[in-house]
Design a protein around this motif. Sequence first.
Motif, mmCIF file in Angstrom:
data_model
loop_
_atom_site.group_PDB
_atom_site.id
_atom_site.type_symbol
_atom_site.label_atom_id
_atom_site.label_comp_id
_atom_site.label_asym_id
_atom_site.label_seq_id
_atom_site.Cartn_x
_atom_site.Cartn_y
_atom_site.Cartn_z
ATOM 1 N N THR A 206 16.788 84.106 51.873
ATOM 2 C CA THR A 206 18.067 83.747 51.244
ATOM 3 C C THR A 206 18.010 82.427 50.481
ATOM 4 O O THR A 206 18.985 82.076 49.805
ATOM 5 C CB THR A 206 19.160 83.653 52.326
ATOM 6 O OG1 THR A 206 18.729 82.759 53.363
ATOM 7 C CG2 THR A 206 19.430 85.024 52.931
ATOM 8 N N ARG A 207 16.899 81.720 50.566
ATOM 9 C CA ARG A 207 16.804 80.393 49.937
ATOM 10 C C ARG A 207 16.537 80.516 48.433
ATOM 11 O O ARG A 207 15.438 80.256 47.952
ATOM 12 C CB ARG A 207 15.720 79.584 50.619
ATOM 13 C CG ARG A 207 16.101 79.024 51.982
ATOM 14 C CD ARG A 207 17.079 77.863 51.871
ATOM 15 N NE ARG A 207 16.538 76.793 51.081
ATOM 16 C CZ ARG A 207 15.727 75.840 51.561
ATOM 17 N NH1 ARG A 207 15.358 75.862 52.834
ATOM 18 N NH2 ARG A 207 15.273 74.878 50.775
ATOM 19 N N LEU A 212 15.864 76.791 41.480
ATOM 20 C CA LEU A 212 16.682 75.905 40.654
ATOM 21 C C LEU A 212 15.804 75.115 39.679
ATOM 22 O O LEU A 212 14.598 74.950 39.902
ATOM 23 C CB LEU A 212 17.463 74.943 41.538
ATOM 24 C CG LEU A 212 18.571 75.563 42.402
ATOM 25 C CD1 LEU A 212 19.155 74.513 43.361
ATOM 26 C CD2 LEU A 212 19.674 76.149 41.517
ATOM 27 N N PRO A 213 16.392 74.582 38.593
ATOM 28 C CA PRO A 213 15.617 73.792 37.626
ATOM 29 C C PRO A 213 14.821 72.661 38.278
ATOM 30 O O PRO A 213 13.687 72.377 37.874
ATOM 31 C CB PRO A 213 16.689 73.267 36.672
ATOM 32 C CG PRO A 213 17.750 74.329 36.704
ATOM 33 C CD PRO A 213 17.780 74.809 38.125
ATOM 34 N N GLU A 217 17.118 71.256 44.744
ATOM 35 C CA GLU A 217 18.053 70.160 44.477
ATOM 36 C C GLU A 217 19.165 70.648 43.545
ATOM 37 O O GLU A 217 19.056 70.590 42.319
ATOM 38 C CB GLU A 217 17.336 68.962 43.878
ATOM 39 C CG GLU A 217 16.320 68.331 44.819
ATOM 40 C CD GLU A 217 15.703 67.065 44.263
ATOM 41 O OE1 GLU A 217 16.317 66.452 43.357
ATOM 42 O OE2 GLU A 217 14.603 66.686 44.715
ATOM 43 N N ALA A 218 20.221 71.131 44.140
ATOM 44 C CA ALA A 218 21.344 71.671 43.364
ATOM 45 C C ALA A 218 21.984 70.578 42.516
ATOM 46 O O ALA A 218 22.242 69.469 42.991
ATOM 47 C CB ALA A 218 22.381 72.276 44.305
#
Length: 273
Positions: A206-207, A212-213, A217-218
């Motif tokens: 689920t990760r 992410l870009p 680190e959202a």
Amino acid sequence: MGVDELFTDEKAPGERAGRRSKQRNAQRHRQGFFRTIVQILGELLITAGVVLLLFIAWELWWTNIDANNAQQHAISAFAKEFQGPVAPVNSGAEPKDFGPPVVMADIDSPGKVFGVVYIPRFGATYSRPLVDGVAREQLDTLGLGRYATSTMPGGIGNFAVAGHRQTHGAVLDAIDSLVPGDKIYVQTKDGYYTYVFRNNQIVLPTRADVLLPVPTEAGAVPTERFMTMTSCNPRFGSEERIIAYSLLESWQPASAGPPAAIAAQVAANSSKG
């Protein structure tokens, strides 16, 4: 003793013997029935075992053979269209700075092979197609698939790919053997991108934040050029995901030829194109 009693006594042993015979016949019938059931169940279990073994052989052996053939064909087709020398142009000279890497436009074309990935840690002859998309029809046949939400090779942000570990070519079977400093080379029509492996991580399926870009680190704004490889973990399971993170070290255009470390394999792929 009366006549009736005499006849009764004479018939009794015969009747008892008949009853015993019927009981033995009934017992043999029941035993035969249960024996037949056990035999049928045994045969079904043996058949199920054979089918299971055939399925495992198909999964772990035939799918790899089938996928390897498809992947080699894809690499040959890419090499045939590739424009550029297959040997380093400035072999032995000081590394040249070619400036910021050229980044392909997002092709958004699932199933299209647009590059080749070389990972010397996985073997001197390791080279796998780089295909757009991570659906089963891409990963089961063509190898390393790019997540549509990720950047293209060399781009600022996260260039993320997925691949099988034990079946369908086992393109990332040895992902856990990478050590910091290992090089990962990506070839596209524009040239060669050299990434350096940094570390790996085991996460739950689920990760999605690893894609992410800036991985995990959202909301972070990327300033570096990441490459993230994802596969199942452990080797024969899918309860987890193993993630391998790398950073872009350098790039060189197709006109400069391949990095020396992969020149022999690039030439070998070209000769098959």
